[in-house]
Design an enzyme around this catalytic site. Structure first.
Site, mmCIF file in Angstrom:
data_model
loop_
_atom_site.group_PDB
_atom_site.id
_atom_site.type_symbol
_atom_site.label_atom_id
_atom_site.label_comp_id
_atom_site.label_asym_id
_atom_site.label_seq_id
_atom_site.Cartn_x
_atom_site.Cartn_y
_atom_site.Cartn_z
ATOM 1 C CB CYS A 35 -0.902 0.017 1.228
ATOM 2 S SG CYS A 35 0.057 -0.021 2.748
ATOM 3 C CB CYS A 104 -1.924 -2.811 8.633
ATOM 4 S SG CYS A 104 -3.085 -2.758 7.255
HETATM 5 FE FE1 FES Z 1 -1.158 0.294 4.400
HETATM 6 FE FE2 FES Z 1 -2.604 -0.652 6.335
HETATM 7 S S1 FES Z 1 -3.256 -0.225 4.315
HETATM 8 S S2 FES Z 1 -0.454 -0.356 6.312
#
Ligand code: FES
Length: 124
Positions: A35, A104
């Site tokens: 992400c 995450c």
């Molecule tokens: Fe990136 Fe949670 S979506 S660390």
């Protein structure tokens, strides 16, 4: 059932140990390839004990909650214990994360490992 546990929401809204440690002797930074979120961890280690720890996270709520909980779990702990901390243990301490948010919590584990690597490099 709510998507996020009360503990996740609590640590997201009131994250513990946010900030930087100016005279840290262990600093780690990692990015999440999935992400693009980033976490930086600062520790002050003395006599093989984490005397102080702070973090900065540029990321989602789960990453912030995971960082906050991870710092609480390692503060005051000997390095032998800190090394064993897994992202699963962080997620468990938060009363769970949704499956698709487990990555995450990996940021927190990796940021701690990265800071420890930095600490041992500084010792050489
Ligand atoms: Fe990136 Fe949670 S979506 S660390």
């Amino acid at each position: 059932m709510a998507l996020y546990s009360e503990k996740v929401m609590d640590h997201f809204r009131n994250p513990r140990n946010v900030g930087i440690i100016e005279d840290a002797n262990a600093v780690g930074e990692v990015g999440n390839a999935k992400c693009g979120d980033i976490m930086k961890m600062y520790m002050k280690i003395e006599d093989d004990i984490v005397k102080d720890v702070k973090f900065e996270t540029f990321g989602c709520g789960s990453a912030i909650a995971s960082s906050s909980m991870a710092t609480e779990l390692i503060k005051g702990q000997p390095l032998s214990e800190v090394k064993k901390l897994t992202n699963e243990a962080v997620a468990e301490a938060l009363d769970g994360l949704p499956g698709y948010k487990m990555h995450c919590s990996v940021l927190a584990e990796e940021a701690i490992k990265s800071a420890l690597d930095n600490y041992y490099e500084n010792q050489e």
